[in-house]
Motif scaffolding. Structure first.
Motif, PDB file in Angstrom:
ATOM      1  N   SER A  29      14.825   4.593   1.462  1.00  0.00           N
ATOM      2  CA  SER A  29      13.824   5.650   1.551  1.00  0.00           C
ATOM      3  C   SER A  29      12.949   5.697   0.309  1.00  0.00           C
ATOM      4  O   SER A  29      11.718   5.783   0.404  1.00  0.00           O
ATOM      5  CB  SER A  29      14.515   6.996   1.751  1.00  0.00           C
ATOM      6  OG  SER A  29      13.607   8.065   1.631  1.00  0.00           O
ATOM      7  N   ALA A  36       4.619   2.878  -0.446  1.00  0.00           N
ATOM      8  CA  ALA A  36       3.533   3.421   0.368  1.00  0.00           C
ATOM      9  C   ALA A  36       2.589   4.260  -0.486  1.00  0.00           C
ATOM     10  O   ALA A  36       1.358   4.154  -0.357  1.00  0.00           O
ATOM     11  CB  ALA A  36       4.108   4.263   1.506  1.00  0.00           C
ATOM     12  N   PRO A  55       0.240   6.332   3.894  1.00  0.00           N
ATOM     13  CA  PRO A  55       0.501   5.458   5.050  1.00  0.00           C
ATOM     14  C   PRO A  55       1.836   5.763   5.725  1.00  0.00           C
ATOM     15  O   PRO A  55       2.688   6.485   5.179  1.00  0.00           O
ATOM     16  CB  PRO A  55       0.495   4.049   4.440  1.00  0.00           C
ATOM     17  CG  PRO A  55       0.834   4.257   3.005  1.00  0.00           C
ATOM     18  CD  PRO A  55       0.291   5.599   2.619  1.00  0.00           C
ATOM     19  N   PHE A  56       2.024   5.190   6.889  1.00  0.00           N
ATOM     20  CA  PHE A  56       3.205   5.457   7.710  1.00  0.00           C
ATOM     21  C   PHE A  56       4.525   5.184   6.993  1.00  0.00           C
ATOM     22  O   PHE A  56       5.485   5.956   7.168  1.00  0.00           O
ATOM     23  CB  PHE A  56       3.133   4.630   9.005  1.00  0.00           C
ATOM     24  CG  PHE A  56       4.385   4.673   9.821  1.00  0.00           C
ATOM     25  CD1 PHE A  56       4.709   5.800  10.564  1.00  0.00           C
ATOM     26  CD2 PHE A  56       5.270   3.595   9.823  1.00  0.00           C
ATOM     27  CE1 PHE A  56       5.868   5.849  11.308  1.00  0.00           C
ATOM     28  CE2 PHE A  56       6.438   3.640  10.562  1.00  0.00           C
ATOM     29  CZ  PHE A  56       6.733   4.769  11.311  1.00  0.00           C
ATOM     30  N   PRO A  57       4.663   4.104   6.185  1.00  0.00           N
ATOM     31  CA  PRO A  57       5.964   3.856   5.540  1.00  0.00           C
ATOM     32  C   PRO A  57       6.449   5.022   4.680  1.00  0.00           C
ATOM     33  O   PRO A  57       7.659   5.206   4.530  1.00  0.00           O
ATOM     34  CB  PRO A  57       5.706   2.607   4.695  1.00  0.00           C
ATOM     35  CG  PRO A  57       4.611   1.893   5.424  1.00  0.00           C
ATOM     36  CD  PRO A  57       3.741   2.975   5.971  1.00  0.00           C
ATOM     37  N   TRP A  59       6.177   8.209   5.395  1.00  0.00           N
ATOM     38  CA  TRP A  59       6.823   9.153   6.308  1.00  0.00           C
ATOM     39  C   TRP A  59       8.091   8.570   6.895  1.00  0.00           C
ATOM     40  O   TRP A  59       9.039   9.316   7.175  1.00  0.00           O
ATOM     41  CB  TRP A  59       5.844   9.546   7.403  1.00  0.00           C
ATOM     42  CG  TRP A  59       4.616  10.185   6.835  1.00  0.00           C
ATOM     43  CD1 TRP A  59       3.364   9.658   6.762  1.00  0.00           C
ATOM     44  CD2 TRP A  59       4.541  11.474   6.205  1.00  0.00           C
ATOM     45  NE1 TRP A  59       2.508  10.523   6.141  1.00  0.00           N
ATOM     46  CE2 TRP A  59       3.198  11.650   5.790  1.00  0.00           C
ATOM     47  CE3 TRP A  59       5.464  12.478   5.956  1.00  0.00           C
ATOM     48  CZ2 TRP A  59       2.771  12.799   5.148  1.00  0.00           C
ATOM     49  CZ3 TRP A  59       5.033  13.633   5.313  1.00  0.00           C
ATOM     50  CH2 TRP A  59       3.703  13.792   4.918  1.00  0.00           C
ATOM     51  N   ALA A  60       8.133   7.252   7.050  1.00  0.00           N
ATOM     52  CA  ALA A  60       9.380   6.614   7.487  1.00  0.00           C
ATOM     53  C   ALA A  60      10.471   6.823   6.441  1.00  0.00           C
ATOM     54  O   ALA A  60      11.636   7.084   6.770  1.00  0.00           O
ATOM     55  CB  ALA A  60       9.147   5.124   7.735  1.00  0.00           C
ATOM     56  N   GLY A 454       7.466  17.706   5.984  1.00  0.00           N
ATOM     57  CA  GLY A 454       6.057  17.466   6.282  1.00  0.00           C
ATOM     58  C   GLY A 454       5.170  18.605   5.790  1.00  0.00           C
ATOM     59  O   GLY A 454       4.084  18.371   5.237  1.00  0.00           O
ATOM     60  N   THR A 458       2.315  18.513   2.707  1.00  0.00           N
ATOM     61  CA  THR A 458       0.966  19.004   3.006  1.00  0.00           C
ATOM     62  C   THR A 458       0.561  20.118   2.048  1.00  0.00           C
ATOM     63  O   THR A 458      -0.547  20.106   1.489  1.00  0.00           O
ATOM     64  CB  THR A 458       0.898  19.529   4.453  1.00  0.00           C
ATOM     65  OG1 THR A 458       1.277  18.480   5.348  1.00  0.00           O
ATOM     66  CG2 THR A 458      -0.513  19.989   4.791  1.00  0.00           C
TER      67      THR A 458
END
Length: 592
Positions: A29, A36, A55-57, A59-60, A454, A458
């Motif tokens: 993680s 990212a 980028p998506f990674p 959040w992965a 999330g 934000t």
């Protein structure tokens, strides 16, 4: 007999496959999130901040980390995963949530950290503590300590400011862990409280600041009040005078060792003095917390709130009197004033900026709602700890007393957060001590953690368009520091400007938004700025940066076209010339 004991202990000391997999998941993680974040290109061109460009990674990595934590927390019938695994996952969470900007840039976020470095630099140059300079010199304790640490350790100030959020949150977690240990014996609940504290910490008060330092000391004072200074009270019989007197006299110390109590009291008194000398707001938080614990019969030294109040008043009357003469403590008191400054004035601007503010509000309301439900459940089960309830609610009493520059709600939510998290854990982990959560409970907890993560990213990094600075902007300020003679005026567009970290007292620093609110149009604001710049005998410089302009646009104070018109108007005036420019900044010299 000895061999039998060894055979019994060995299996418990072995690492279980689940623990190893959770630790590895944490490493994966961290690698994903760090890589990212490092690919983000500055400046951030999204009015929702980093969440719009990560980028998506990344959040992965957040997904993997929260799944690993819930699995480790669920553990088995013997309890959660081993402590090193849980600590490692918390370290990764702190790096991912509070160190994300470090992977994006090597420049500290926000203007205030640079300003605080400048104050410490001024003190290190043997500048006397003159309370007439500004509010910071009326509460210089933190800055004197910072100057001493930087001078003694030889640390790079910018690097220290860059990593301060990670360091401060780590200190806070230690404080929250000690406080939580005094309030619950359930290991799963204690680990969950630490996790929720991080996931709910969008307030962004962990930068290099007196508030971050003061909040840590506040947690230490609360830990001492709940631990060695705590009192145990007999059952409450009623509000009759005789019953109250018997209840009060029936209190006895929770800590049986007098030496520990004396040492804790001495440490608490010292911390009260340090907090009073370091920050405007935190001493009041300490005072109301100690008062609430005393009135509930849970604090043994019943005169401690009185001592804290006397120390606070002495500091306000003498060292901080210069500031208070022009800024009376209750000048902007009142519920309507507080609501306007803390809520109404913050819900303006572009659609993306308003969305970020709404996410912050929703995150706070979600955690407080969970805490309220948890409080009701604990009360019905007769296991509600009145101390937790008091420490959650008492900061709210300061809301109508002071708007605090529109940040009072932010500070209230921060000081209440450890105890809000503790009460929310009663809902998210509704099991008795020693029982393993079911798969259904674990699934609900996992989903909640992902939603909170999330929302925290934000809310925390929602201002990245103007509080994450580019190398070009830093280069412009470095050049300006070299070319501006002593006494000159430096006028930036807005406060998100990384300046004043050196030569704090050498220039007159102003912003366009302060010189001519609320109308920033060229026709109205231009003459005001030009007149101020022309009448400074040592000359003036206009510093116009992309980040500062973005802050004005995002918060609805101007438009991109309107600011371009203002700059064009200023550029066309006599005695104004472009002295330096790059992709993200322009410096104009204004002759007197």
């Amino acid at each position: 007999m000895t061999s039998t004991l060894k055979e019994t202990i060995r299996p418990q000391a072995r690492w279980k496959p689940r623990d190893i997999w959770c630790a590895v998941a944490g490493a994966v993680s961290l690698a994903l999130a760090a890589w990212a974040a490092s690919t983000v290109v500055l400046p951030v061109n999204s009015d929702v901040g980093l969440v719009g460009v990560l980028p998506f990674p990344f959040w992965a990595g957040v997904l993997i980390l929260n799944v690993a934590f819930v699995m480790a927390l669920r553990g088995d019938a013997a309890g959660p995963a081993r402590s090193p695994v849980m600590v490692w996952l918390l370290v990764v969470l702190v790096l991912v949530l509070f160190g994300a900007a470090v992977f994006v840039t090597d420049v500290p976020r926000g203007e205030v950290a640079f300003r605080h470095l400048g104050i410490a630099d001024a003190l290190s140059r043997n500048v006397a503590i003159d309370p007439n300079i500004d509010a910071y010199f009326n509460w210089p304790g933190f800055f004197a300590l910072l100057a001493t640490v930087l001078g003694a350790a030889g640390l790079d100030p910018v690097t220290l400011a860059l990593w301060a959020p990670v360091f401060n949150v780590g200190l806070w977690l230690v404080g929250v862990a000690v406080v939580t240990r005094c309030l619950t014996s359930d290991p799963r609940r204690r680990w969950l409280v630490l996790w929720l504290f991080c996931l709910g910490n969008w307030q962004d008060q962990d930068y290099l600041s007196p508030q971050a330092f003061g909040f840590f000391l506040y947690l230490v004072v609360v830990a001492l009040a709940l631990g060695p200074l705590a009192a145990k009270a007999p059952p409450f019989r009623g509000f009759r005078r005789a019953d109250l007197a018997a209840w009060w006299r029936g209190r006895y110390p929770a800590e049986p060792r007098p030496g520990y109590r004396v040492a804790a009291l001495a440490a608490t008194l010292l911390l009260i003095v340090v907090i009073s000398a370091s920050h405007q707001l935190t001493p009041f938080m300490v005072l109301i917390a100690l008062t609430a614990l005393t009135l509930s019969g849970r604090l043994l030294p019943s005169r401690l709130p009185l001592i804290a109040g006397v120390v606070l008043m002495l500091w306000l009357v003498f060292p901080a009197s210069t500031y208070l003469v022009g800024h009376p403590p209750l000048a902007d008191a009142g519920l309507q004033t507080a609501i306007d400054a803390n809520v109404v004035d913050r819900t303006n601007g572009t659609a993306g900026h308003v969305l970020v503010v709404q996410v912050r509000i929703a995150l706070t309301l979600l955690l407080w709602t969970l805490a309220a439900i948890g409080t009701v459940r604990d009360w019905r089960r007769r296991r509600l700890d009145i101390r937790v309830l008091l420490l959650t609610v008492t900061p709210v009493f300061l809301f109508p007393a002071q708007s605090y520059g529109g940040e009072m709600l932010i500070r209230i939510s921060l000081f209440a957060l450890p105890f809000v998290a503790l009460q929310a854990s009663s809902v998210l982990l509704p099991t008795n001590i020693g029982y393993r959560p079911s798969s259904r409970v674990a699934g609900g907890l996992m989903l909640t953690c992902l939603v909170l993560a999330g929302m925290t990213v934000t809310g925390r990094f929602g201002n990245a368009q103007y509080d994450v600075f580019t190398d070009d902007e830093i280069a412009a300020i470095t050049t300006l520091d070299r070319m501006a003679p002593p006494g000159s005026a430096i006028i930036s567009a807005a406060h998100p400007t990384p300046w004043r970290n050196t030569d704090y007292l050498g220039h007159r620093y102003r912003t366009i938004e302060d010189l001519c609110p609320p109308d920033l149009s060229a026709a109205t604001c231009g003459p005001v700025v030009y007149h101020y710049a022309k009448h400074n005998a040592a000359g003036s410089y206009l510093l116009l940066m992309s980040s500062a302009e973005s802050s004005l646009v995002l918060q609805g104070q101007t438009t991109p076209g309107g600011f371009d018109e203002l700059e064009a108007w200023l550029d066309a005036q006599d005695g104004v010339e472009l002295a330096y420019s790059n992709n993200n900044a322009r410096v104009y010299r204004v002759e007197p």
